[in-house]
Design an enzyme around this catalytic site. Structure first.
Site, PDB file in Angstrom:
ATOM      1  N   PRO A   2       0.810  -1.221  -0.121  1.00  0.00           N
ATOM      2  CA  PRO A   2      -0.131   0.103   0.072  1.00  0.00           C
ATOM      3  C   PRO A   2       0.985   1.174   0.114  1.00  0.00           C
ATOM      4  O   PRO A   2       1.718   1.264   0.605  1.00  0.00           O
ATOM      5  CB  PRO A   2      -0.751  -0.139   1.202  1.00  0.00           C
ATOM      6  N   GLU A   3       0.385   2.274  -0.820  1.00  0.00           N
ATOM      7  CA  GLU A   3       1.374   3.451  -0.787  1.00  0.00           C
ATOM      8  C   GLU A   3       0.320   4.579  -0.186  1.00  0.00           C
ATOM      9  O   GLU A   3      -0.832   4.121   0.066  1.00  0.00           O
ATOM     10  CB  GLU A   3       1.834   3.738  -2.365  1.00  0.00           C
ATOM     11  N   HIS A  92      -5.396 -15.339   9.170  1.00  0.00           N
ATOM     12  CA  HIS A  92      -4.307 -14.479   9.024  1.00  0.00           C
ATOM     13  C   HIS A  92      -5.055 -13.159  10.124  1.00  0.00           C
ATOM     14  O   HIS A  92      -4.383 -12.067   9.510  1.00  0.00           O
ATOM     15  CB  HIS A  92      -3.790 -13.950   8.003  1.00  0.00           C
ATOM     16  N   ARG A 111       1.333 -11.479   5.364  1.00  0.00           N
ATOM     17  CA  ARG A 111       3.016 -11.609   5.463  1.00  0.00           C
ATOM     18  C   ARG A 111       3.417 -11.155   6.679  1.00  0.00           C
ATOM     19  O   ARG A 111       4.791 -10.997   6.971  1.00  0.00           O
ATOM     20  CB  ARG A 111       3.471 -11.079   3.934  1.00  0.00           C
ATOM     21  N   ARG A 154      20.908  12.533  -7.674  1.00  0.00           N
ATOM     22  CA  ARG A 154      20.269  10.935  -7.758  1.00  0.00           C
ATOM     23  C   ARG A 154      19.408  11.187  -8.848  1.00  0.00           C
ATOM     24  O   ARG A 154      19.050  12.348  -9.285  1.00  0.00           O
ATOM     25  CB  ARG A 154      19.815  10.897  -6.323  1.00  0.00           C
TER      26      ARG A 154
END
Ligand SMILES: [Zn+2]
Length: 271
Positions: A2-3, A92, A111, A154
Site C-alpha cells: 500500500p502506498e 491471518h 505476510r 540522484r
C-alpha cells in the site's frame, strides 16, 4: 505494498465508520508482526473512544479520547476493516478491537510486515519517528521543492522513493508521476529546470489525487477500510506495462532496474 493513496483510502473509510466507537476489548493472535504489541498497552485502550482517524505518510493514526494513539502500518499485506462481531474470523487475523456497538476493527496481515503500536501522545510518536519523514506531497511549494531537488545528484526515481524527501510515494506512483511529468526516471534531480521541477511536483500531486479518487490500486490483496478494492490499477500508464504499447504514442514501454526497484517508462514521451 500500500502506498499513500491506498492508505488514505483506508483512513477515509475508517473515518466514516469508527469515530465515536468505544473500545471494550482486544483479542490478538500469538503470531509476531513487524513490531510487537506490548501487553501493558491493552489496559490503556480499554473503554477509550476513537476521536480522530488521520494519515501521516503511510501510517494510519487513531487518536483516542485521552490523546493517546494507536498507530498502524499496513506493511505489505495488511488489511484493516470494520466488521460485525458476529462475522467469523478469517485466516491471518491478528487484532480484533471490539467496540461497545458490537462491531469491531480487524487487522489481517498474511505476510506480517505490518504493525499496530500504542503511544501515549502524538509527541512521543513523532519523537520515535525522528527525521525520517519528509513533507506530505500537498504541503510543499514549488520553490522549496526546486531548492531541494536541484541539489540532488540522484535520479528522479530514487528521489521520489526517498521518504525523507517526500512522504508516501512508492514504486507505482513514482513511475506514474514521472510519466505524467514527461520526465525520464533516470534524470538527475540536478538536471531539472525550474519549470520541469514544478511540473514534477504537480504530477506527483495530481497522480496521487486521482488515485485516491479511485480508491488506490489493488495489485495484490489490498482493500480499503470498507473492504472494497481500488480501481486505479486500470488507469496505470507505465507501471507493470513493460513490453506493452504506450497509450499516448504506441512506443513499447521499457522496464529497467533503477534505485533497486523495477521501473517503467516510455522512451518517447519521457525526456
Ligand atoms: Zn509514449
Amino acid at each position: 505494498m500500500p502506498e499513500l493513496p491506498e492508505v488514505e483510502t483506508v483512513v477515509r473509510d475508517l473515518r466514516r465508520e469508527i469515530i465515536g466507537e468505544r473500545i471494550i476489548s482486544l483479542e490478538r493472535s500469538n503470531q509476531k508482526l513487524r513490531r510487537p504489541w506490548l501487553e501493558i498497552w491493552s489496559p490503556r485502550i480499554h473503554t477509550r473512544v476513537i476521536k480522530k482517524v488521520l494519515r501521516r505518510a503511510k501510517w494510519i493514526v487513531l487518536e483516542l479520547d485521552d490523546s493517546s494513539l494507536l498507530v498502524i502500518h499496513l506493511g505489505m499485506t495488511g488489511q484493516l476493516t470494520i466488521e460485525s462481531a458476529a462475522i467469523e474470523n478469517p485466516a491471518h487475523l491478528h487484532f480484533r478491537f471490539q467496540f461497545a456497538s458490537q462491531r469491531e476493527l480487524r487487522y489481517r496481515d498474511i505476510r506480517r510486515f505490518g504493525s499496530i503500536e500504542f503511544y501515549e501522545s502524538a509527541n512521543l510518536w513523532e519523537q520515535s519517528l525522528g527525521e525520517r519523514f519528509g513533507p506530505e506531497p500537498w504541503d510543499v511549494d514549488a520553490k522549496t521543492w526546486y531548492d531541494r531537488i536541484h541539489v540532488k545528484e540522484r535520479n528522479l526515481k530514487a528521489i521520489l522513493l526517498d521518504q525523507s524527501f517526500i512522504s508516501g510515494v512508492g514504486n507505482i506512483y513514482a513511475d506514474e508521476s514521472c510519466f505524467h511529468s514527461k520526465l525520464l526516471p533516470t534524470r538527475l534531480g540536478s538536471s531539472l529546470t525550474r519549470k520541469q521541477s514544478h511540473q514534477l511536483l504537480i504530477s506527483v500531486q495530481e497522480v496521487l489525487m486521482i488515485a485516491i479518487e479511485n480508491r488506490g490500486s489493488t495489485i495484490r490483496n489490498y482493500v480499503g477500510g470498507s473492504g472494497l478494492s481500488g480501481s486505479y490499477q486500470g488507469q496505470l500508464k507505465v507501471y507493470g506495462r513493460k513490453g506493452e504499447l504506450c497509450l499516448e504514442c504506441n512506443t513499447i514501454i521499457e522496464g529497467i532496474r533503477l534505485a533497486g526497484r523495477s521501473t517503467h517508462y516510455c522512451p518517447k514521451c519521457q525526456k
